[in-house]
Design a protein around this motif. Sequence first.
Motif, PDB file in Angstrom:
ATOM      1  N   GLU A 237       6.872   8.149  -6.146  1.00 34.48           N
ATOM      2  CA  GLU A 237       6.032   7.202  -5.408  1.00 34.48           C
ATOM      3  C   GLU A 237       4.632   7.149  -6.055  1.00 34.48           C
ATOM      4  N   ASP A 238       3.615   7.538  -5.310  1.00 33.88           N
ATOM      5  CA  ASP A 238       2.246   7.428  -5.820  1.00 33.88           C
ATOM      6  C   ASP A 238       1.696   8.773  -6.305  1.00 33.88           C
ATOM      7  N   ALA A 239       2.575   9.720  -6.632  1.00 31.96           N
ATOM      8  CA  ALA A 239       2.101  11.031  -7.088  1.00 31.96           C
ATOM      9  C   ALA A 239       1.428  10.901  -8.445  1.00 31.96           C
ATOM     10  N   LEU A 240       0.413  11.730  -8.673  1.00 34.67           N
ATOM     11  CA  LEU A 240      -0.304  11.728  -9.945  1.00 34.67           C
ATOM     12  C   LEU A 240       0.590  12.286 -11.051  1.00 34.67           C
ATOM     13  N   VAL A 241       0.336  11.788 -12.262  1.00 29.70           N
ATOM     14  CA  VAL A 241       1.103  12.249 -13.411  1.00 29.70           C
ATOM     15  C   VAL A 241       0.872  13.736 -13.613  1.00 29.70           C
ATOM     16  N   TRP A 242       1.958  14.483 -13.836  1.00 31.02           N
ATOM     17  CA  TRP A 242       1.984  15.934 -14.045  1.00 31.02           C
ATOM     18  C   TRP A 242       1.597  16.725 -12.794  1.00 31.02           C
ATOM     19  N   SER A 243       1.550  16.049 -11.670  1.00 29.76           N
ATOM     20  CA  SER A 243       1.381  16.783 -10.420  1.00 29.76           C
ATOM     21  C   SER A 243       2.725  17.367 -10.026  1.00 29.76           C
ATOM     22  N   PRO A 244       2.758  18.355  -9.119  1.00 31.41           N
ATOM     23  CA  PRO A 244       4.050  18.937  -8.720  1.00 31.41           C
ATOM     24  C   PRO A 244       5.050  17.904  -8.207  1.00 31.41           C
ATOM     25  N   GLY A 245       4.588  16.952  -7.411  1.00 31.33           N
ATOM     26  CA  GLY A 245       5.504  15.925  -6.910  1.00 31.33           C
ATOM     27  C   GLY A 245       6.051  15.059  -8.026  1.00 31.33           C
ATOM     28  N   TRP A 246       5.196  14.749  -8.995  1.00 30.18           N
ATOM     29  CA  TRP A 246       5.647  13.911 -10.127  1.00 30.18           C
ATOM     30  C   TRP A 246       6.644  14.660 -10.992  1.00 30.18           C
ATOM     31  N   VAL A 247       6.417  15.952 -11.221  1.00 27.28           N
ATOM     32  CA  VAL A 247       7.321  16.745 -12.061  1.00 27.28           C
ATOM     33  C   VAL A 247       8.661  16.954 -11.363  1.00 27.28           C
ATOM     34  N   PHE A 248       8.632  17.342 -10.089  1.00 19.97           N
ATOM     35  CA  PHE A 248       9.883  17.597  -9.383  1.00 19.97           C
ATOM     36  C   PHE A 248      10.702  16.320  -9.177  1.00 19.97           C
TER      37      PHE A 248
END
Length: 343
Positions: free
Chosen positions: A144-155
């Motif tokens: 969704e709107d998670a930042l790049v390389w944030s935990p949400g983006w990676v998972f």
Amino acid sequence: MMTASPPPGEPREPTSQEIARALDETERYVAAHAPPAPPEPAPLYDPAQGETKRVQQLRAEVAEAHLLAQLQDDETPLLLDTAKVRKRRKKAGEAARLHALAQDPTMRAWRATRMRRLLVAVAMLSLTLALGWSTAGVQTFAAEDALVWSPGWVFAWLVEPFMSLALLVVVGARAYLSTLGQPIESRTLVRIEWLFLGLTLGMNAWPYLPFVVDTFSLSRLVLHILGPIVAVAIVTALPIILAAFTRLDVGLPGNPLTTARYWGNAAAGHLAGNPSGNPSEVDDIEAKAAQIRAMIAAGNLPEGAGVKKIRDALGCRMSTAQAVRDRLAEGGGWNLTVDEEYR
């Protein structure tokens, strides 16, 4: 006779001896100092040889023509094979042997096994690539709107792989057991497959649906659902293909689904009786034999009908028809030759 000498002071006339001597000396001088005479040309006709060169050449041509006329009647050179004919004959013989080898049941089984393995490998590779293609779409949906390389983006990148691995386990198990002739007929596994594929398709298509995006693009939607669609097609088609390979008859003895074309040549007499010892098979053969006797009595079949006619009348396999024929032959009247057996 002596001549009178002339008076002093007057010339003396030479004598005849002196004139003859002077002529001899002149001839010798001229012969000694004269140039050599040119050689005389050789005559065309030499009496010593009896023939001219032209006559000899013409005689040789005539003799050669007579020999050629005699040799032209000999067809031995036409019976010899040229290098091109031998090469073509070698290729034709090789093609005939390859064709005969291709009809061999063992070769047909080997070719079918190799093709099945190839198709399974390509299908699984295509399924893996299709699920990998949809990974990016699922990651976009999950992040969704998670930042790049944030935990949400990676998972979010792990959502599609663990679903794909679970799906590959189910598809791989069904494919492998289908190759062994024991396909898994489970609605639960089918529902699991469609669940995973539906989730993958929905997550890939959701961000690009008309009521979600401001500017709808059909090409982007098709591009993102292409991977799940290919995965659905492979999961649906692979069990069907493998089931067809399982039912494929190559003419080997012991194949339960042998066709009439190969069974008569590969396993004649193999099931003439009851090799398995199953009483139901004995009863079935006896019932079919009674049915054939009724057809013969009604005039629908001739006396001593061959295996092919029995098979056509009963609509059964060639092995069953052969067993029925052997059961009928126990009472006599079915003594057929090899050529008549499969009429």
